[in-house]
Design an enzyme around this catalytic site. Structure first.
Site, short mmCIF file in Angstrom:
data_model
loop_
_atom_site.label_atom_id
_atom_site.label_comp_id
_atom_site.label_asym_id
_atom_site.label_seq_id
_atom_site.Cartn_x
_atom_site.Cartn_y
_atom_site.Cartn_z
N THR A 1 0.83 -1.21 0.00
CA THR A 1 0.00 0.00 0.00
C THR A 1 0.86 1.26 0.00
OG1 THR A 1 -1.84 -1.11 1.08
CG2 THR A 1 -1.71 1.26 1.39
N TYR B 1 -8.02 0.11 -3.50
CA TYR B 1 -7.01 0.75 -4.37
C TYR B 1 -6.06 -0.34 -4.88
CZ TYR B 1 -4.81 0.00 0.09
OH TYR B 1 -4.36 -0.62 1.23
N THR C 1 1.69 -4.45 4.17
CA THR C 1 1.54 -4.73 5.60
C THR C 1 0.93 -6.11 5.86
OG1 THR C 1 -0.64 -3.69 5.68
CG2 THR C 1 1.27 -2.28 6.15
N ASP C 2 0.24 -6.68 4.86
CA ASP C 2 -0.50 -7.91 5.13
C ASP C 2 0.38 -9.08 5.56
OD1 ASP C 2 -2.88 -6.67 4.65
OD2 ASP C 2 -3.26 -7.59 2.71
N LYS D 1 0.39 -7.77 12.86
CA LYS D 1 -0.66 -6.86 12.38
C LYS D 1 -1.90 -7.06 13.24
CE LYS D 1 -2.75 -4.96 8.25
NZ LYS D 1 -2.88 -4.96 6.79
N GLU E 1 2.47 -29.46 27.44
CA GLU E 1 1.45 -30.32 28.05
C GLU E 1 1.78 -31.79 27.81
OE1 GLU E 1 -0.92 -29.10 29.93
OE2 GLU E 1 -0.55 -26.99 29.43
#
Ligand code: SIN
Length: 383
Positions: A65, A79, A146-147, A219, A340
């Site tokens: 972006t 966009y 950013t994804d 994110k 565990e």
């Protein structure tokens, strides 16, 4: 009027004797612990005051972006990401040339949410390594969508061997948007990459005035400009007024102390690792599909403290019998997955507090070293 001291008089005489445009190489600005900096040239003349030496920063652009454009200034969704070149990004930040000597390279120009690949991470890591191998280069900035930024950042954190700053930066609003966040984010990222305080801190994510660690930051928001954080453990610090302020340091192994080295890794070394997301009414179908697709590792994003649905468990047990490594992770963003009895009984690895998408990166790299669940557990504890 104040009287000049003898020292100041000498300095003033030296300056007035200089013809305009003369370059002085000043030994008083050299730093013996960093021989590269000792070679830096300090320019001065009678018209320009003495300039502070600027760091040499390489910007590697990959799209996102931050390089995106919309059709109007109010278009902040829908966009196109990955349009502008790195030089166009720099032009939008006039002050950038006053804080660093910048060189650029376009490694990719993609939407990282739809088109990032392991092959691209390998290619980028090799480019970062090459850039930082140059003794003249002080730091690297990677412009990125950013994804999947946290995944690329963590891959670099584990594979690039350098104490020099490596900073990923992006934007949540395209370059054409009102109040686009890209230019200030990029300015801050370059400041950070050029700062001595940022050395040996592992790979960092610089967004919205915050310095995040590649290991911890993820994110947290789909659209807000404040989209990266670790709400529980916090950031490394802030960038304010053109200066980084560090308050925390990463405690897990990274960069120079990592066992993984991008110089020895190719795309073909990396095995398929899939993430299987748990939910109410879950069953083994997705696990079986991952095994059938050739996964060598499965990150199970379980409920709560890594819980596994009783209908899914036999699928994971069968996967382990076929030599697939299973990591018990969680779909919950905060807290850790504790060790565990089920890990002992089934040879599962527990993830600690690393999220599933970063656990996938770590397991892919660990599988280049070992398939032994006990040794893999040690890697998950240390990295
Ligand atoms: C991308 O990840 O490339 C698109 C989304 C973004 O950069 O915010």
């Amino acid at each position: 009027m104040k009287k000049l001291t003898t020292k100041k008089k000498v300095a003033l005489t030296a300056l007035t004797l200089m013809a305009p445009g003369i370059i002085i190489i000043s030994s008083s600005y050299t730093d013996v612990s960093h021989p590269v900096e000792a070679k830096q040239i300090i320019t001065s003349n009678t018209t320009n005051p003495v300039k502070k030496k600027l760091p040499n920063i390489k910007i590697l652009a990959t799209g996102g972006t931050i390089a995106g454009t919309g059709s109007t200034s109010t278009q902040t969704t829908g966009y196109q990401a990955g349009v502008l070149t790195p030089d166009q990004l720099i032009e939008a930040v006039p002050g950038l040339k006053d804080v660093a000597n910048i060189s650029t390279e376009q490694v990719a120009n993609i939407d990282s949410g739809t088109s990032n690949t392991d092959a691209l991470m390998v290619k980028l890591a090799k480019e970062v390594h090459k850039a930082l191998d140059d003794p003249e280069c002080d730091g690297v900035v990677i412009t990125h969508g950013t994804d999947t930024m946290e995944e690329t950042a963590y891959f670099l954190n584990l594979t690039v061997h350098s104490y020099k700053p490596i900073v990923l930066v992006g934007a949540m609003r395209p370059s054409t948007s009102l109040s686009a966040d890209g230019p200030l984010n990029l300015y801050n990222a370059v400041i950070l990459a050029g700062s001595k305080e940022a050395r040996d801190k592992g790979v960092m994510i610089s967004m919205n005035g915050k310095i995040g660690s590649a290991r911890y930051t993820f994110k947290t928001n789909t659209t807000d400009v404040d989209a990266f954080d670790n709400p529980e453990l916090g950031s490394l610090g802030y960038i304010q007024g053109g200066k980084p302020y560090f308050y925390n340091v990463p405690t897990k192994k990274h960069t120079t102390e990592s066992d993984f080295d991008i110089r020895k890794i190719t795309e073909d070394n990396l095995h398929r690792v899939d993430i299987v997301y748990s939910h109410a009414n879950d069953d083994r179908v997705m696990v079986d599909a991952a095994v059938a697709a050739g996964a060598k590792g499965i990150i199970h994003a379980g409920t709560g403290n890594g819980s596994i649905n009783e209908k899914t468990l036999p699928g994971l047990q069968d996967a382990v019998k076929k030599g697939v490594v299973v990591v018990r992770d969680t779909r919950v963003p905060e807290g850790m997955v504790t060790h565990e009895q089920t890990d002992e009984d089934n040879h599962f690895v527990n993830s600690g507090n690393i999220n599933p998408q970063k656990a996938r990166i770590l397991l892919m790299l660990v599988l280049t070293k070992t398939e032994d669940p006990n040794k893999i557990q040690e890697y998950f504890n240390e990295y």
